[in-house]
Structure formats: structure tokens, C-alpha cells
Design a protein around this motif. Sequence first.
Motif: not given
Ligand SMILES: Cc1cc2nc3c(=O)[nH]c(=O)nc-3n(C[C@H](O)[C@H](O)[C@H](O)COP(=O)(O)OP(=O)(O)OC[C@H]3O[C@@H](n4cnc5c(N)ncnc54)[C@H](O)[C@@H]3O)c2cc1C
Length: 381
Positions: A86, A90, A124, A126, A130, A132, A157, A202, A205, A210, A363, A365-367
Motif C-alpha cells: 500500500m 500510494t 491527498a 479526502t 467525505g 466519495s 491520507i 487501522k 493494511l 494513514t 474503501p 480508492g473508492g468504496t
Molecule cells: C486504508 C485507506 C487509505 C486511504 N488512502 C487515501 C489517500 O492516500 N489519499 C486520499 O485522498 N484518500 C485516501 N483514503 C480515503 C478513501 O479514498 C475514502 O475513505 C473513500 O473515498 C471513502 O470516503 P469516506 O471514507 O469519507 O466515506 P464516505 O464518502 O463518507 O462514505 C460513507 C458511506 O456512504 C457510501 N456512499 C458514498 N457516496 C455514495 C453514493 N453516491 N451512493 C451510494 N453510497 C454512497 C459509501 O459507499 C460508504 O458506505 C484512504 C482510505 C483508506 C481506508
Amino acid sequence: MPELKFSEAQEMLRKVVREFVEKEVVPIAHRIDVENECPVDVFKKMGTLGFAGVFVPQEYGGAGMGLTERAIILEEISRHAAGFAMILMTHHLGVEAILSYGTEEQKRKYLPDLASGRKIGGLAVTEPSGGSDVGGQQTSAEFKDGRWVLNGRKCFITNSSNADVTVVTARTGEDAKGRPAFGAFILEAGTPGFAPGREENKFGLRGSGTGDLLLNDCEVGEEALLGAQGNGAKLALATIAKVGRTGMSAISVGILRGCLEEGVKFAKERILYGKPIAKLQAIQLEIAQNRVDYEAARLLTYQAIGLKESGANCDAEIAAAKYFSTEAAVRSAKRTIDLMGGYGVMNDYPVGRYLRDAMATIPSGGTSHVMQLVIAGQTLA
Ligand SMILES: Cc1cc2nc3c(=O)[nH]c(=O)nc-3n(C[C@H](O)[C@H](O)[C@H](O)COP(=O)(O)OP(=O)(O)OC[C@H]3O[C@@H](n4cnc5c(N)ncnc54)[C@H](O)[C@@H]3O)c2cc1C
């Protein structure tokens, strides 16, 4: 087991990576997980082998290969230590952003150190608002007297404490239609007003740090802007799709291979009723499902990467690979733990870690929800 058709050079690379992983990573895989420490020295060694700049052209100090070779590297490392993979995955996000959107000057300034592993990269995007909702980012970048002043907080991040160079997105104002506009900025560690904040703990990973990145009146010159002003969100999403999602897929393929191989080994060694449990049909079914999940994930992943490298518009294929591989890794790890009986939950075996790592790929890279939306969006278009 039949392999996908890779070139001779790619097979040679796989062999080199496998030897490196067995020598340098396998002995510390458990410790990385327990101590949650990034082994920076091993990362630097990967740099000398060309892994840190695998897809960077040679003119910028890279190995001049492509994303398929990168996936081979990530798969091989993740077979034993997905958390360590990981860090590299990244690092490549920051590298790709500069490679694809940087000016000649920015590429010459940053890529040689990043490609050689002397420096670690990151991306960076996120924020607490949120991950997403990329358009909901609140971090601001204000242009004042010829300088950009950044304020805000990024969260989750990877490499937040270890990265020397991080590409950070921030809101720069509004576009012509009044919608928020974003920029991307290359920030170097140690820039006043830019610092790592809290570090997350975490369950998967581990080893890849992070955490938060804090921006408090962080001032940089115009030369820090990466790509066109207003293009920051697009740059981030394209980089995450091309390098982030394909990378998470490749990491999951490595975890899937780990589950398959550990399950087979255990099933052949564990004696019940006077014979190995591999002779029990129920166990054979678990092994068969693990193999199907592994091979399907592998095909989807390398196909999506191949399409991307050919220049195709393949966001849905990449999302499908990421969705399938990460979810399959969770299923496969659970199945492997099940087939091992009580031993499956003992930390003497790595399969518990595989399950935790697999969960954490979802999660990143996108859930899975978001991946399904991307797939549906293109399917229904
Ligand atoms: C191990 C790890 C490493 C990471 N590394 C990085 C990094 O290096 N750089 C970086 O920028 N980010 C990083 N992230 C962040 C990661 O990109 C986000 O966790 C991810 O995009 C989800 O955002 P969130 O956690 O805020 O969840 P949210 O966006 O708050 O989502 C919450 C819930 O709502 C759901 N949801 C959201 N939108 C929708 C929709 N439109 N329709 C239906 N359901 C939806 C999601 O699936 C989830 O179940 C990392 C995350 C993790 C866990």
C-alpha cells in the motif's frame, strides 16, 4: 496453475520481485502488521530495483515500464504483505499526478527522486466532509500577492507522515457556472504551515501510515500548482482511477493468491480422520471457490490495466476489477479461515491479517458502492 500470458520481460520482472519479497519482505511481514511501522529502508531498496518508478520514463529516472509491470510488483508484494504494498501503491499516485500533469520543470524537479525511491510520494484528496464527495472538499487555496495560501484538513491520507512530496487538492474558487473549482498543488514535507496531524490506527493494511495532513496558512509559489487551475478534481479522479483503483485491484489479487496458497497448504497438512482434510469434499469446494475468485480477479485486473494502457475509455472496467477483486479477497480470506477450523483465527497464521487487509482495500480508492455506481453509469449510458 495456468498463468495469464505475460511477456518474457514481465515474467523476468515477476521473478525478481518474488525473490526480493521472499528475502526482504516475508521475514518482516508479521512485524509490519504488529508494529504498524513503515519500513522505509525496505522501500528505499525497492527504489534501487526500479519498483518506485516502474512506469516513469527513463528520461525522468524511471524504469520505463508500464502499469502491467506495476501490477505484477504490487501483486507479488501483497501475496505476503499488502500493507507494505500500500505504501508503494500510494507513492505511485503522487508520481502519476506529476508525470501526467506536471510541467517539464516540475517533472525534472520531482520525478528522479521519486522514481528512484529516494523520496516517497502521496496524493491527498479526502477530507472529513467525505471521500466519495470529491466536490465537497473544503480545503481552500487563495491566490494572494503572487502566492497560493492553503488552509484545511485532509484525512485518511496514506504516507501522511512519510511522504516527502504530496499532491494536495484544494478549492481555488468557482468556475464560470458558479460551481466549486479546484486546484492541485505539489507540497514538500517541511513547508511551513504543512504538517501531518493525527495518525489513524487501522486494523488492516498496517504499516502503511494513514492520517491527517494539516494546512495552516501554508504558502507556496505559483510553481507549486500542478496542471491547470480549476482542473484539480478532474486530475485527482483520473489519477485515482488509473493508478489508485488498478493498484488496489492488484493488491487484492495478491491477497487472493495468498488465501489460495495458504488454504491449499493447510488442507494438505491437516490430518483428520486419518487423512488430510484436502480429501474432504467440503474443503475441496472451498479451495475451488478460492481458485475461481483468484483467477477471475486476476483476469479482470490485468484486462482493465491492459485497456487503460491501450488508451481506451475504461473507467467501468477498472471499477469492475476493483469492486470484484477487493470483495473477492474478503470472501476468500473468510473461506480460508473457515477451512482451517480453529487454526484460522490464530495469529500464528497470516490469514487473519489477509482478512483485515482485504477489508481495508474496499474503501481505499473508492468504496464498493461508488464502484457499482461507476459501472452502472457506463452500462446504462
Ligand atoms: C486504508 C485507506 C487509505 C486511504 N488512502 C487515501 C489517500 O492516500 N489519499 C486520499 O485522498 N484518500 C485516501 N483514503 C480515503 C478513501 O479514498 C475514502 O475513505 C473513500 O473515498 C471513502 O470516503 P469516506 O471514507 O469519507 O466515506 P464516505 O464518502 O463518507 O462514505 C460513507 C458511506 O456512504 C457510501 N456512499 C458514498 N457516496 C455514495 C453514493 N453516491 N451512493 C451510494 N453510497 C454512497 C459509501 O459507499 C460508504 O458506505 C484512504 C482510505 C483508506 C481506508
